[in-house]
Design a protein around this motif. Structure first.
Motif, short mmCIF file in Angstrom:
data_model
loop_
_atom_site.label_atom_id
_atom_site.label_comp_id
_atom_site.label_asym_id
_atom_site.label_seq_id
_atom_site.Cartn_x
_atom_site.Cartn_y
_atom_site.Cartn_z
N PHE A 232 -9.88 13.93 39.71
CA PHE A 232 -10.15 14.80 41.09
C PHE A 232 -11.55 14.60 41.30
CE2 PHE A 232 -11.76 18.45 42.97
CZ PHE A 232 -10.91 19.10 43.57
N MET A 233 -12.14 14.55 42.55
CA MET A 233 -13.60 14.32 42.78
C MET A 233 -13.83 14.92 44.18
SD MET A 233 -15.29 11.08 41.12
CE MET A 233 -14.02 9.68 41.58
N GLU A 234 -14.71 15.83 44.35
CA GLU A 234 -15.51 16.35 45.38
C GLU A 234 -16.45 15.32 45.92
OE1 GLU A 234 -13.96 20.71 45.80
OE2 GLU A 234 -16.10 20.53 45.26
N THR A 235 -16.32 14.89 47.23
CA THR A 235 -17.38 14.17 47.77
C THR A 235 -17.76 14.39 48.92
OG1 THR A 235 -17.73 11.69 48.07
CG2 THR A 235 -15.52 12.33 48.69
N HIS A 236 -18.87 14.01 49.49
CA HIS A 236 -19.83 14.33 50.60
C HIS A 236 -20.74 13.19 51.00
CE1 HIS A 236 -22.05 16.89 53.53
NE2 HIS A 236 -21.05 17.75 53.38
N PRO A 237 -20.62 12.96 52.54
CA PRO A 237 -21.70 12.07 52.97
C PRO A 237 -23.14 12.42 52.53
CG PRO A 237 -20.11 12.61 54.54
CD PRO A 237 -20.00 13.67 53.62
N ASN A 238 -23.63 13.68 52.47
CA ASN A 238 -24.80 14.01 52.32
C ASN A 238 -24.82 15.32 51.34
OD1 ASN A 238 -27.47 14.63 51.89
ND2 ASN A 238 -27.98 14.43 54.04
N PRO A 239 -24.65 15.18 50.03
CA PRO A 239 -24.30 16.39 49.08
C PRO A 239 -25.48 17.60 49.34
CG PRO A 239 -23.87 14.38 47.81
CD PRO A 239 -24.42 14.08 49.16
N LYS A 240 -26.71 17.16 49.51
CA LYS A 240 -27.96 18.05 49.79
C LYS A 240 -27.63 18.97 50.83
CE LYS A 240 -31.39 15.36 47.43
NZ LYS A 240 -32.88 14.67 47.55
N GLU A 241 -26.77 18.30 51.99
CA GLU A 241 -26.56 19.09 53.03
C GLU A 241 -25.09 19.97 53.11
OE1 GLU A 241 -27.25 17.06 56.63
OE2 GLU A 241 -29.29 16.74 56.15
N ALA A 242 -24.49 19.78 51.92
CA ALA A 242 -22.83 20.44 52.01
C ALA A 242 -22.92 21.59 52.08
CB ALA A 242 -22.30 19.96 50.69
N LEU A 243 -21.93 22.25 52.68
CA LEU A 243 -21.93 23.83 52.68
C LEU A 243 -21.22 24.57 51.56
CD1 LEU A 243 -21.13 23.96 56.58
CD2 LEU A 243 -23.42 23.97 55.83
N SER A 244 -20.66 23.68 50.65
CA SER A 244 -20.18 24.31 49.57
C SER A 244 -20.24 23.16 48.21
CB SER A 244 -18.77 24.59 49.73
OG SER A 244 -18.24 25.38 48.59
N ASP A 245 -20.76 23.63 47.28
CA ASP A 245 -20.54 22.84 46.12
C ASP A 245 -21.40 21.49 46.13
OD1 ASP A 245 -19.23 24.67 44.46
OD2 ASP A 245 -17.50 23.57 44.29
N GLY A 246 -22.50 21.38 46.74
CA GLY A 246 -23.05 20.19 47.13
C GLY A 246 -23.67 19.61 45.70
N PRO A 247 -24.33 20.41 44.87
CA PRO A 247 -24.93 20.15 43.70
C PRO A 247 -24.06 19.56 42.84
CG PRO A 247 -25.69 22.32 44.20
CD PRO A 247 -24.39 21.93 45.17
N ASN A 248 -22.81 19.65 42.80
CA ASN A 248 -21.72 18.76 41.85
C ASN A 248 -20.92 17.86 42.48
OD1 ASN A 248 -20.63 21.85 42.09
ND2 ASN A 248 -18.92 20.55 42.41
N ALA A 249 -21.26 17.78 43.90
CA ALA A 249 -20.30 16.65 44.61
C ALA A 249 -20.91 15.36 44.00
CB ALA A 249 -20.36 17.07 46.00
N TRP A 250 -20.02 14.50 44.15
CA TRP A 250 -20.40 12.79 44.22
C TRP A 250 -20.68 12.07 45.50
CZ3 TRP A 250 -22.67 10.49 40.61
CH2 TRP A 250 -22.82 9.01 40.76
N PRO A 251 -21.71 11.54 45.80
CA PRO A 251 -22.10 10.96 47.25
C PRO A 251 -20.84 10.12 47.66
CG PRO A 251 -23.94 11.09 45.69
CD PRO A 251 -22.85 11.17 44.86
#
Length: 278
Positions: A232-251
């Motif tokens: 299981f991995m949360e991912t985001h196009p730009n973790p620094k701008e994520a609205l939740s859990d950005g610091p632990n999201a994988w790019p």
């Protein structure tokens, strides 16, 4: 166990649950789901898209929780229709179970609620597979009792997975004990490792949680090498701008490279077998 028309377990290839922590917009949700589908199709990795319609356990009322159940489920249904992948989302209360189960393919329970008997019974009898996250306060062997509750409620149906997401280690810190993945196999359920919440620092930034995403691949490689059914991995196009859990999201742009390595480790380990089981 049969999950979304594919088989999961130690005798089957690693599957992936991934997506943004919370639904931030319909366009971004569809875009991330589409990119993940392309990556996992190319790597032949079974894939379930994940995103939450509500984050009911935020550190502060000032942080973004999501669009709520009605709009969130509408967007997840669009992911299924337009992208053609199964979807998973969290449920936070018994009253949500029926409505959520009518849309998504897999339910997930927050780690904090793994000991809530009525809630576990409700998701277990929803008719959908359930990914039960182990509480940060729980020993891995204690998941046997959680699974027993669930299967007593649903008549022994084979629809339960158990998920490790780290254990509390002092304040604002989690630690992952890879032995727990082996111990949790004793539930006779597929074991999933949550590589991104395991590097979370709960409440570590005061009004929100922090994280150490640089350790996501370290823990993911170790978990797959230990022998698991899914990651299981949360991912985001730009973790620094994520609205939740950005610091632990994988790019998102680094997902393919990491998954290539994890798939190779998984094939090697499962081909060799698990000597500890003998």
């Amino acid at each position: 166990m049969k999950l979304c028309n594919f088989d999961v377990g130690l005798n089957h290839p690693l599957f992936l649950i991934a997506g943004p922590c919370v639904i931030e917009s319909e366009a971004m949700t569809l875009d991330v789901a589409g990119q993940l589908k392309e990556i996992t199709t190319a790597l032949n990795i079974p894939f379930i898209f994940k995103s939450s319609f509500d984050k009911a356990n935020r550190s502060s009322n000032k942080t973004f929780r999501g669009f709520g159940i009605d709009e969130g489920l509408r967007i997840l249904s669009e992911v299924k229709k337009q992208i053609g992948v199964p979807v998973l989302t969290d449920v936070h209360d018994q009253f949500q179970v029926e409505q959520v189960a009518s849309v998504v393919d897999v339910l997930q329970t927050p780690a904090f609620l793994c000991r809530q008997t009525d809630f576990i019974n409700a998701v277990a009898t929803s008719g959908k597979p359930v990914n039960i996250k182990k509480g940060q306060f729980l020993a891995p062997g204690d998941m046997k009792q959680v699974v027993t509750k669930a299967k007593e409620a649903n008549g022994g149906l084979d629809n339960i997975m158990v998920c490790e997401r780290g254990a509390s280690f002092g304040y604002n810190t989690l630690v992952s004990d890879m032995r727990s993945l082996s111990i949790m196999r004793e539930t006779n359920c597929p074991v999933v490792f949550d590589a991104t919440h395991s590097v979370q620092q709960p409440g570590g930034q005061g009004d929100k949680s922090g994280g150490q995403s640089e350790f996501v691949p370290v823990l993911a490689r170790a978990a797959v090498a230990s022998g698991i059914a899914g990651i299981f991995m949360e991912t985001h196009p730009n973790p620094k701008e994520a609205l939740s859990d950005g610091p632990n999201a994988w790019p998102l742009k680094k997902m393919k490279a990491l998954l290539e390595v994890l798939a190779e480790i998984d094939r090697s380990v499962k081909k060799a077998g698990f000597i500890e089981l003998s």
